[in-house]
Design a protein around this motif. Sequence first.
Motif, mmCIF file in Angstrom:
data_model
loop_
_atom_site.group_PDB
_atom_site.id
_atom_site.type_symbol
_atom_site.label_atom_id
_atom_site.label_comp_id
_atom_site.label_asym_id
_atom_site.label_seq_id
_atom_site.Cartn_x
_atom_site.Cartn_y
_atom_site.Cartn_z
ATOM 1 N N MET A 174 0.831 -1.190 0.000
ATOM 2 C CA MET A 174 0.000 0.000 0.000
ATOM 3 C C MET A 174 0.882 1.263 0.000
ATOM 4 O O MET A 174 0.596 2.204 -0.707
ATOM 5 N N PHE A 175 1.942 1.201 0.830
ATOM 6 C CA PHE A 175 2.835 2.353 0.902
ATOM 7 C C PHE A 175 3.494 2.624 -0.446
ATOM 8 O O PHE A 175 3.625 3.776 -0.859
ATOM 9 N N LEU A 176 3.919 1.551 -1.133
ATOM 10 C CA LEU A 176 4.574 1.730 -2.431
ATOM 11 C C LEU A 176 3.622 2.308 -3.467
ATOM 12 O O LEU A 176 4.023 3.110 -4.315
ATOM 13 N N GLU A 231 4.229 5.793 -5.352
ATOM 14 C CA GLU A 231 4.211 5.897 -6.819
ATOM 15 C C GLU A 231 3.272 7.017 -7.253
ATOM 16 O O GLU A 231 3.608 7.851 -8.096
ATOM 17 N N ILE A 232 2.091 7.078 -6.667
ATOM 18 C CA ILE A 232 1.125 8.128 -7.017
ATOM 19 C C ILE A 232 1.664 9.496 -6.632
ATOM 20 O O ILE A 232 1.576 10.460 -7.402
ATOM 21 N N GLY A 233 2.252 9.601 -5.446
ATOM 22 C CA GLY A 233 2.783 10.887 -4.991
ATOM 23 C C GLY A 233 3.932 11.377 -5.842
ATOM 24 O O GLY A 233 4.070 12.574 -6.108
ATOM 25 N N SER A 234 4.773 10.464 -6.300
ATOM 26 C CA SER A 234 5.910 10.880 -7.110
ATOM 27 C C SER A 234 5.480 11.345 -8.493
ATOM 28 O O SER A 234 6.173 12.115 -9.139
ATOM 29 N N ARG A 235 4.326 10.886 -8.951
ATOM 30 C CA ARG A 235 3.820 11.307 -10.256
ATOM 31 C C ARG A 235 2.815 12.450 -10.132
ATOM 32 O O ARG A 235 2.151 12.794 -11.100
ATOM 33 N N SER A 236 2.702 13.040 -8.940
ATOM 34 C CA SER A 236 1.696 14.081 -8.724
ATOM 35 C C SER A 236 1.941 15.324 -9.569
ATOM 36 O O SER A 236 1.008 16.062 -9.862
ATOM 37 N N LYS A 237 3.190 15.561 -9.975
ATOM 38 C CA LYS A 237 3.462 16.714 -10.841
ATOM 39 C C LYS A 237 2.773 16.559 -12.189
ATOM 40 O O LYS A 237 2.468 17.532 -12.835
ATOM 41 N N SER A 247 9.065 2.608 -9.251
ATOM 42 C CA SER A 247 9.367 1.999 -10.549
ATOM 43 C C SER A 247 10.628 2.610 -11.158
ATOM 44 O O SER A 247 11.446 1.898 -11.754
ATOM 45 N N ALA A 248 10.837 3.922 -10.978
ATOM 46 C CA ALA A 248 12.050 4.566 -11.482
ATOM 47 C C ALA A 248 13.278 4.109 -10.700
ATOM 48 O O ALA A 248 14.349 3.909 -11.274
ATOM 49 N N VAL A 249 13.114 3.941 -9.405
ATOM 50 C CA VAL A 249 14.221 3.459 -8.573
ATOM 51 C C VAL A 249 14.592 2.033 -8.976
ATOM 52 O O VAL A 249 15.777 1.703 -9.128
ATOM 53 N N TRP A 254 18.118 0.814 -10.505
ATOM 54 C CA TRP A 254 18.879 -0.198 -9.782
ATOM 55 C C TRP A 254 19.231 -1.373 -10.690
ATOM 56 O O TRP A 254 20.333 -1.902 -10.638
ATOM 57 N N ILE A 255 18.296 -1.783 -11.530
ATOM 58 C CA ILE A 255 18.564 -2.879 -12.462
ATOM 59 C C ILE A 255 19.682 -2.484 -13.426
ATOM 60 O O ILE A 255 20.539 -3.304 -13.768
ATOM 61 N N ALA A 256 19.698 -1.223 -13.842
ATOM 62 C CA ALA A 256 20.762 -0.757 -14.733
ATOM 63 C C ALA A 256 22.119 -0.788 -14.034
ATOM 64 O O ALA A 256 23.142 -1.082 -14.652
ATOM 65 N N VAL A 257 22.142 -0.505 -12.747
ATOM 66 C CA VAL A 257 23.401 -0.475 -11.986
ATOM 67 C C VAL A 257 23.899 -1.881 -11.663
ATOM 68 O O VAL A 257 25.099 -2.102 -11.512
ATOM 69 N N LEU A 258 22.993 -2.850 -11.573
ATOM 70 C CA LEU A 258 23.377 -4.216 -11.217
ATOM 71 C C LEU A 258 24.413 -4.810 -12.162
ATOM 72 O O LEU A 258 25.221 -5.631 -11.745
ATOM 73 N N GLY A 259 24.395 -4.416 -13.403
ATOM 74 C CA GLY A 259 25.336 -4.968 -14.360
ATOM 75 C C GLY A 259 26.721 -4.367 -14.302
ATOM 76 O O GLY A 259 27.651 -4.867 -14.945
ATOM 77 N N GLN A 260 26.896 -3.312 -13.559
ATOM 78 C CA GLN A 260 28.190 -2.639 -13.493
ATOM 79 C C GLN A 260 29.077 -3.301 -12.431
ATOM 80 O O GLN A 260 28.617 -3.653 -11.347
#
Length: 176
Positions: free
Chosen positions: A1-3, A7-13, A48-50, A54-60
């Motif tokens: 529920m928190f996530l 997600e909704i709050g981060s897209r509020s703009k 979702s952006a985080v 993070w998935i992009a960084v995992l390969g480094q």
Amino acid sequence: MFLILWEIGSRSKQWMAPEMFAPFRELLGTLGFKKDYLPWIGAVPAPSAVLKAWIAVLGQGGYWQSWTMSFFRVMGGFFTAMLIGIPFGLLLAVSRVARGIGFPVFEVLRPIPPLAWVPASIIFWPTQELAIVFITFLGAFYTIVINVLGGARSIDVRYFQAASRWAPRAGTSSGA
């Protein structure tokens, strides 16, 4: 529920008009804050952006190298704290003299947070790695000593009496 709410709050703009916050923005301006920035509205990236970043960084390779170094720093500090803290806690629990000398010093140093030791550790330890391990050591040391001391002092006296009764005596190969 928190996530979901995050997600909704981060897209509020994207779905809230900035004019909705105009009265609140003016109030912040009168209080001395910047009027053009509301830090808690859309400033934190969506989960979702985080996750995507993070998935992009995992390969480094640098990510895993940093993770490994952090792991060894934490384990080095923790194992050193166990190596010193367990015998020290047992000594404080068993010996009245050691408790009378060591416990007051221990109690004076214990309330100092590990973060407050950072400047001293940078000055006194020759490398940055040792300073980091020392701060981790302090984070674990006091907790380990207090728990060992409490555990050892809570052992029933009858167990010590039974152990001393069944202990081998000098010059014999068996007990009793």
